[in-house]
Design a protein around this motif. Structure first.
Motif, PDB file in Angstrom:
ATOM      1  N   SER A  24       0.833  -1.205   0.000  1.00 53.57           N
ATOM      2  CA  SER A  24       0.000   0.000   0.000  1.00 53.57           C
ATOM      3  C   SER A  24       0.869   1.257   0.000  1.00 53.57           C
ATOM      4  N   VAL A  25       0.298   2.316  -0.523  1.00 59.60           N
ATOM      5  CA  VAL A  25       0.971   3.613  -0.499  1.00 59.60           C
ATOM      6  C   VAL A  25       1.200   4.037   0.953  1.00 59.60           C
ATOM      7  N   PHE A  26       0.271   3.700   1.829  1.00 58.17           N
ATOM      8  CA  PHE A  26       0.426   4.029   3.243  1.00 58.17           C
ATOM      9  C   PHE A  26       1.685   3.385   3.814  1.00 58.17           C
ATOM     10  N   ASP A  27       1.927   2.117   3.471  1.00 55.52           N
ATOM     11  CA  ASP A  27       3.139   1.432   3.942  1.00 55.52           C
ATOM     12  C   ASP A  27       4.392   2.113   3.400  1.00 55.52           C
ATOM     13  N   ALA A  28       4.326   2.546   2.156  1.00 53.99           N
ATOM     14  CA  ALA A  28       5.463   3.254   1.559  1.00 53.99           C
ATOM     15  C   ALA A  28       5.717   4.565   2.291  1.00 53.99           C
ATOM     16  N   LEU A  29       4.653   5.299   2.568  1.00 57.44           N
ATOM     17  CA  LEU A  29       4.801   6.571   3.279  1.00 57.44           C
ATOM     18  C   LEU A  29       5.349   6.366   4.683  1.00 57.44           C
ATOM     19  N   ARG A  30       4.897   5.324   5.349  1.00 54.47           N
ATOM     20  CA  ARG A  30       5.389   5.026   6.695  1.00 54.47           C
ATOM     21  C   ARG A  30       6.891   4.737   6.669  1.00 54.47           C
ATOM     22  N   LEU A  31       7.325   3.917   5.705  1.00 53.60           N
ATOM     23  CA  LEU A  31       8.747   3.598   5.586  1.00 53.60           C
ATOM     24  C   LEU A  31       9.561   4.856   5.280  1.00 53.60           C
ATOM     25  N   MET A  32       9.064   5.687   4.369  1.00 50.31           N
ATOM     26  CA  MET A  32       9.770   6.919   4.026  1.00 50.31           C
ATOM     27  C   MET A  32       9.880   7.835   5.250  1.00 50.31           C
ATOM     28  N   ALA A  33       8.821   7.928   6.033  1.00 48.49           N
ATOM     29  CA  ALA A  33       8.844   8.768   7.235  1.00 48.49           C
ATOM     30  C   ALA A  33       9.806   8.196   8.271  1.00 48.49           C
ATOM     31  N   ASP A  34       9.782   6.883   8.460  1.00 49.52           N
ATOM     32  CA  ASP A  34      10.670   6.236   9.426  1.00 49.52           C
ATOM     33  C   ASP A  34      12.138   6.447   9.083  1.00 49.52           C
ATOM     34  N   LYS A  35      12.461   6.417   7.801  1.00 51.88           N
ATOM     35  CA  LYS A  35      13.850   6.529   7.361  1.00 51.88           C
ATOM     36  C   LYS A  35      14.255   7.966   7.030  1.00 51.88           C
ATOM     37  N   ILE A  61      -2.200  10.757  -5.365  1.00 49.72           N
ATOM     38  CA  ILE A  61      -3.064  10.301  -4.272  1.00 49.72           C
ATOM     39  C   ILE A  61      -3.874  11.492  -3.758  1.00 49.72           C
ATOM     40  N   ALA A  62      -3.193  12.423  -3.149  1.00 52.28           N
ATOM     41  CA  ALA A  62      -3.869  13.546  -2.506  1.00 52.28           C
ATOM     42  C   ALA A  62      -4.731  14.342  -3.486  1.00 52.28           C
ATOM     43  N   LEU A  63      -4.170  14.727  -4.608  1.00 53.84           N
ATOM     44  CA  LEU A  63      -4.917  15.560  -5.557  1.00 53.84           C
ATOM     45  C   LEU A  63      -5.993  14.803  -6.329  1.00 53.84           C
ATOM     46  N   MET A  64      -5.887  13.484  -6.381  1.00 49.48           N
ATOM     47  CA  MET A  64      -6.871  12.698  -7.134  1.00 49.48           C
ATOM     48  C   MET A  64      -7.912  12.042  -6.217  1.00 49.48           C
ATOM     49  N   GLY A  65      -7.865  12.363  -4.939  1.00 50.80           N
ATOM     50  CA  GLY A  65      -8.870  11.856  -4.015  1.00 50.80           C
ATOM     51  C   GLY A  65      -8.759  10.376  -3.694  1.00 50.80           C
ATOM     52  N   ARG A  66      -7.611   9.791  -3.914  1.00 46.40           N
ATOM     53  CA  ARG A  66      -7.408   8.379  -3.576  1.00 46.40           C
ATOM     54  C   ARG A  66      -7.074   8.243  -2.094  1.00 46.40           C
ATOM     55  N   THR A  67      -7.123   7.021  -1.613  1.00 47.42           N
ATOM     56  CA  THR A  67      -6.793   6.730  -0.228  1.00 47.42           C
ATOM     57  C   THR A  67      -5.509   5.922  -0.180  1.00 47.42           C
ATOM     58  N   SER A  68      -4.557   6.364   0.625  1.00 45.79           N
ATOM     59  CA  SER A  68      -3.247   5.717   0.665  1.00 45.79           C
ATOM     60  C   SER A  68      -3.300   4.320   1.269  1.00 45.79           C
ATOM     61  N   THR A  69      -4.289   4.025   2.098  1.00 48.29           N
ATOM     62  CA  THR A  69      -4.351   2.709   2.728  1.00 48.29           C
ATOM     63  C   THR A  69      -4.830   1.615   1.777  1.00 48.29           C
ATOM     64  N   VAL A  70      -5.571   1.983   0.734  1.00 48.61           N
ATOM     65  CA  VAL A  70      -6.083   0.959  -0.191  1.00 48.61           C
ATOM     66  C   VAL A  70      -5.423   1.009  -1.565  1.00 48.61           C
ATOM     67  N   THR A  71      -4.731   2.086  -1.874  1.00 51.44           N
ATOM     68  CA  THR A  71      -4.073   2.210  -3.177  1.00 51.44           C
ATOM     69  C   THR A  71      -2.734   1.491  -3.134  1.00 51.44           C
ATOM     70  N   GLN A  72      -2.476   0.681  -4.151  1.00 51.93           N
ATOM     71  CA  GLN A  72      -1.198  -0.026  -4.237  1.00 51.93           C
ATOM     72  C   GLN A  72      -0.149   0.869  -4.883  1.00 51.93           C
ATOM     73  N   VAL A  73       1.079   0.667  -4.476  1.00 49.42           N
ATOM     74  CA  VAL A  73       2.194   1.457  -4.989  1.00 49.42           C
ATOM     75  C   VAL A  73       2.254   1.382  -6.516  1.00 49.42           C
ATOM     76  N   LYS A  74       2.026   0.209  -7.090  1.00 50.51           N
ATOM     77  CA  LYS A  74       2.131   0.039  -8.545  1.00 50.51           C
ATOM     78  C   LYS A  74       1.151   0.928  -9.307  1.00 50.51           C
ATOM     79  N   ASP A  75       0.074   1.355  -8.656  1.00 50.24           N
ATOM     80  CA  ASP A  75      -0.921   2.196  -9.323  1.00 50.24           C
ATOM     81  C   ASP A  75      -0.513   3.654  -9.413  1.00 50.24           C
TER      82      ASP A  75
END
Length: 145
Positions: A24-35, A61-75
């Protein structure tokens, strides 16, 4: 002129942080924030599938109204990844980053990702190199008197 390998060596942590395309994009954001980083390589096994950056999040994500918890990174990742080799110069990297408006460049050696450099890494290196040149010129001028 500094080569990319030297820039990677000067970084406090030379780890290559990555995420999978199905994460998920949320997992990616969490890793980026942690590091404390602004980009992750998207790895499909040993192959680079793309790159995910803060800019991808903001625009896709933000500008297109998507949700980071359900959107996959590949999208939302950037699939066309430009990279550099360890023997390329900081000047090469600045040219690539400037002309393509990039902030991060993966470093690939023999088909394997070995690091990531940012525009900040390059600016730091260029400033350090210029400072050294100035010091050498000052010593030359003082010695010539």
């Amino acid at each position: 002129m500094t080569v990319v390998a030297k820039i990677l060596q000067s970084k406090p942590e030379a780890a290559v942080y990555s995420i999978g395309p199905s994460d998920s994009v949320f997992d990616a954001l969490r890793l980026m924030a942690d590091k404390g980083i602004g980009a992750l390589l998207v790895m499909d096994g040993e192959a680079i599938a793309g790159i995910f950056t803060e800019r991808d999040y903001a625009r896709k994500i933000a500008l297109m109204g998507r949700t980071s918890t359900v959107t996959q990174v590949k999208d939302v990742m950037t699939s066309a990844v430009l990279f550099v080799r360890p023997d390329q110069t900081s000047e090469d990297c600045m040219q690539i980053m400037s002309s393509h408006r990039l902030r991060h460049l993966p470093v690939v050696d023999n088909g394997k990702a070995i690091g990531m450099i940012s525009i900040g890494d390059l600016v730091k290196d260029i400033i350090s190199e210029q400072k050294y040149i100035i010091e050498q010129l000052e010593q030359y001028i003082v010695g010539a008197r």
